[in-house]
Design an enzyme around this catalytic site. Structure first.
Site, PDB file in Angstrom:
ATOM      1  N   ARG A 132     -13.381  -8.482   1.724  1.00 35.06           N
ATOM      2  CA  ARG A 132     -11.969  -8.205   1.448  1.00 35.06           C
ATOM      3  C   ARG A 132     -11.141  -9.465   1.728  1.00 35.06           C
ATOM      4  O   ARG A 132     -10.253  -9.826   0.955  1.00 35.06           O
ATOM      5  CB  ARG A 132     -11.460  -7.057   2.336  1.00 35.06           C
ATOM      6  CG  ARG A 132     -12.068  -5.699   2.040  1.00 35.06           C
ATOM      7  CD  ARG A 132     -11.617  -5.148   0.708  1.00 35.06           C
ATOM      8  NE  ARG A 132     -10.165  -5.065   0.608  1.00 35.06           N
ATOM      9  CZ  ARG A 132      -9.411  -4.081   1.122  1.00 35.06           C
ATOM     10  NH1 ARG A 132      -9.976  -3.073   1.757  1.00 35.06           N
ATOM     11  NH2 ARG A 132      -8.100  -4.073   0.973  1.00 35.06           N
TER      12      ARG A 132
ATOM     13  N   CYS B 214     -16.329   1.673   1.052  1.00 35.39           N
ATOM     14  CA  CYS B 214     -15.155   0.827   1.305  1.00 35.39           C
ATOM     15  C   CYS B 214     -14.661   0.952   2.736  1.00 35.39           C
ATOM     16  O   CYS B 214     -13.939   0.080   3.208  1.00 35.39           O
ATOM     17  CB  CYS B 214     -14.052   1.190   0.324  1.00 35.39           C
ATOM     18  SG  CYS B 214     -13.548   2.916   0.449  1.00 35.39           S
TER      19      CYS B 214
ATOM     20  N   HIS C   7      -7.424   0.820  -6.276  1.00 40.11           N
ATOM     21  CA  HIS C   7      -7.630  -0.023  -5.096  1.00 40.11           C
ATOM     22  C   HIS C   7      -8.281  -1.319  -5.584  1.00 40.11           C
ATOM     23  O   HIS C   7      -9.443  -1.605  -5.312  1.00 40.11           O
ATOM     24  CB  HIS C   7      -8.524   0.713  -4.085  1.00 40.11           C
ATOM     25  CG  HIS C   7      -8.443   0.171  -2.686  1.00 40.11           C
ATOM     26  ND1 HIS C   7      -7.676  -0.923  -2.337  1.00 40.11           N
ATOM     27  CD2 HIS C   7      -9.063   0.568  -1.530  1.00 40.11           C
ATOM     28  CE1 HIS C   7      -7.819  -1.149  -1.040  1.00 40.11           C
ATOM     29  NE2 HIS C   7      -8.651  -0.276  -0.527  1.00 40.11           N
TER      30      HIS C   7
ATOM     31  N   GLN D 251     -10.023  -3.914  -3.282  1.00 42.29           N
ATOM     32  CA  GLN D 251     -11.325  -3.391  -2.869  1.00 42.29           C
ATOM     33  C   GLN D 251     -12.354  -3.636  -3.980  1.00 42.29           C
ATOM     34  O   GLN D 251     -13.462  -4.094  -3.724  1.00 42.29           O
ATOM     35  CB  GLN D 251     -11.194  -1.885  -2.593  1.00 42.29           C
ATOM     36  CG  GLN D 251     -12.462  -1.246  -2.092  1.00 42.29           C
ATOM     37  CD  GLN D 251     -12.803  -1.668  -0.672  1.00 42.29           C
ATOM     38  OE1 GLN D 251     -11.981  -1.534   0.225  1.00 42.29           O
ATOM     39  NE2 GLN D 251     -13.997  -2.190  -0.467  1.00 42.29           N
TER      40      GLN D 251
ATOM     41  N   ASP E  81     -17.260   6.986  -0.975  1.00 39.87           N
ATOM     42  CA  ASP E  81     -15.976   6.857  -0.285  1.00 39.87           C
ATOM     43  C   ASP E  81     -15.651   8.235   0.304  1.00 39.87           C
ATOM     44  O   ASP E  81     -16.286   9.241  -0.044  1.00 39.87           O
ATOM     45  CB  ASP E  81     -14.893   6.388  -1.283  1.00 39.87           C
ATOM     46  CG  ASP E  81     -13.514   6.219  -0.637  1.00 39.87           C
ATOM     47  OD1 ASP E  81     -13.439   6.087   0.602  1.00 39.87           O
ATOM     48  OD2 ASP E  81     -12.507   6.223  -1.383  1.00 39.87           O
TER      49      ASP E  81
ATOM     50  N   ARG F 259       0.874  -1.183   0.000  1.00 36.36           N
ATOM     51  CA  ARG F 259       0.000   0.000   0.000  1.00 36.36           C
ATOM     52  C   ARG F 259       0.902   1.221   0.000  1.00 36.36           C
ATOM     53  O   ARG F 259       1.716   1.393   0.917  1.00 36.36           O
ATOM     54  CB  ARG F 259      -0.903   0.012   1.237  1.00 36.36           C
ATOM     55  CG  ARG F 259      -1.537   1.363   1.477  1.00 36.36           C
ATOM     56  CD  ARG F 259      -2.647   1.349   2.509  1.00 36.36           C
ATOM     57  NE  ARG F 259      -3.812   0.683   1.988  1.00 36.36           N
ATOM     58  CZ  ARG F 259      -5.030   0.781   2.534  1.00 36.36           C
ATOM     59  NH1 ARG F 259      -5.214   1.498   3.618  1.00 36.36           N
ATOM     60  NH2 ARG F 259      -6.047   0.148   2.006  1.00 36.36           N
TER      61      ARG F 259
HETATM   62  N1  NVA Z   1      -9.938   6.710  -1.154  1.00 36.97           N
HETATM   63  C1  NVA Z   1      -9.491   6.311   0.155  1.00 36.97           C
HETATM   64  C2  NVA Z   1      -9.713   4.856   0.352  1.00 36.97           C
HETATM   65  C3  NVA Z   1      -9.368   4.323   1.708  1.00 36.97           C
HETATM   66  C4  NVA Z   1      -9.566   2.852   1.833  1.00 36.97           C
HETATM   67  C5  NVA Z   1      -8.030   6.680   0.342  1.00 36.97           C
HETATM   68  O1  NVA Z   1      -7.259   6.509  -0.619  1.00 36.97           O
HETATM   69  O2  NVA Z   1      -7.661   7.140   1.405  1.00 36.97           O
HETATM   70  N1   CP Z   2     -11.131  -0.075   2.678  1.00 37.56           N
HETATM   71  C1   CP Z   2      -9.845  -0.106   3.077  1.00 37.56           C
HETATM   72  O1   CP Z   2      -8.918  -0.344   2.294  1.00 37.56           O
HETATM   73  O2   CP Z   2      -9.688   0.113   4.406  1.00 37.56           O
HETATM   74  P1   CP Z   2      -8.296   0.331   5.179  1.00 37.56           P
HETATM   75  O3   CP Z   2      -7.747   1.658   4.727  1.00 37.56           O
HETATM   76  O4   CP Z   2      -8.656   0.310   6.632  1.00 37.56           O
HETATM   77  O5   CP Z   2      -7.370  -0.778   4.799  1.00 37.56           O
END
Ligand code: NVA
Ligand code: CP
Length: 319
Positions: free
Chosen positions: A306, A278, A144, A147, A238, A117
């Site tokens: 997930r 999500c 993502h 997801q 989101d 990530r």
């Molecule tokens: N769009 C959000 C998703 C978190 C799971 C982010 O990138 O922070």
């Molecule tokens: N939806 C998701 O990826 O959650 P986290 O940021 O908690 O991993």
């Protein structure tokens, strides 16, 4: 080992492939991964052993925070019989100047796959390019995909189909919106991304998804009009402020306020509509607590999926 897990796994020929975007996978591969995820979910529910990755190890690099991704990968890796290795940004040399190329080469000598990530999609691509093991994208600024796979699995469970399902994503045209467009295009969904003009998704990613959708009879459309939710099978939202955009929080919340998923919007969609997010959610910004805990919401099934979707990806790509 459950027969269904064995059968779906044998249908897939993805060993050694990285999972960087959903666009990289064919419609048949996406559907087979979802079928495998369902079989693994059933196995896990029945406590049937399914340790298809016994003796393997998977590293998890987190350059951003996480609850769901970290937990679901760690538990999923254990359930598949492999060893998870959690690497926080502060724990590894990558953060303080070791190159992605050297990191990829070294990690390939210890583990069988890397989940990462991070911020730039290009970094994830470099890790895959320079390493000798599959890389799984656990979120970047632009995608993502894990997801998106869990979301498709959830839509299939709750709407009963993907082909022809109408999904309206509302809010910020971000990484999650991109992966939804991609998974929708691969599975014949009608995806509408509803955002203010200044918060549209990336035009190149949308164009690519629209092209992919031609093969499945799906569609990907953009609009700024929240009336798009009328008759939707799924409303999806989101956060308005993704990780890395914290300084823009107040501006974004003001610009996106009219795109909040509240009970008025849900009623406008109709009694059939399911609501997805999500998570993490920001109550009172992109969604209200009332909607999140309403009978329309499937967000916690979505979060659970997930685990199953990622287990399918790992089981399929790790040698
Ligand atoms: N769009 C959000 C998703 C978190 C799971 C982010 O990138 O922070
Ligand atoms: N939806 C998701 O990826 O959650 P986290 O940021 O908690 O991993």
């Amino acid at each position: 080992m459950p027969e269904t897990v064995k059968r779906h796994l044998s249908e897939l020929d993805l060993t050694g492939r990285s999972f960087l975007t959903i666009h990289d996978y064919s419609p048949a591969e996406v559907v087979s991964l979802l079928d495998l995820a369902v079989a693994l979910k059933d196995a896990q529910r029945r406590r049937a052993p399914h340790a298809v990755l016994e003796g393997r190890a998977v590293a998890m690099i987190f350059m951003k925070t996480s609850t769901r991704t970290r937990m679901s990968f760690e538990v999923g890796i254990e359930q598949l019989g492999a060893q998870p290795m959690f690497l926080n940004a502060n724990d590894i040399q990558l953060r303080v100047g070791e190159t992605i190329k050297d990191t990829a080469n070294v990690m390939s000598r210890y583990v069988d796959a890397i989940m990462i990530r991070t911020f730039a999609q290009a970094d994830v691509e470099d890790l895959a390019r320079y390493g000798q093991i599959p890389v799984i994208n656990g979120l970047t600024d632009t995608h993502h995909p894990c997801q998106g796979m869990a979301d498709a699995m959830t839509i299939r469970e709750h709407v009963g189909k993907l082909d022809g399902a109408r999904l309206v994503y509302i809010g910020d045209g971000n990484n999650v919106a991109h992966s939804l467009a991609e998974v929708g295009a691969k599975t014949g969904m009608h995806v509408v991304i509803c955002t203010p003009e200044d918060y549209k998704p990336d035009a190149a990613i949308v164009a690519r998804a629209q092209e992919d959708a031609q093969a499945t009879g799906g569609t990907v459309e953009l609009t700024s009009d929240v009336a798009a939710v009328e008759g939707a099978d799924v409303i999806y939202t989101d956060t308005f402020t993704s990780m890395g955009q914290e300084a823009e929080h107040d501006v974004r919340v003001a610009a996106l306020a009219a795109y909040q998923v509240n009970m008025d919007l849900v009623r406008r969609a109709g009694s059939q509509v399911k609501v997805m997010h999500c998570l993490p959610a920001h109550w009172g910004e992109e969604i209200t607590e009332e909607v999140l805990y309403s009978p329309h919401s499937v967000v916690f099934d979505q979060a659970e999926n997930r685990l199953h979707a990622q287990k399918a990806i790992m089981a399929a790509v790790i040698a």
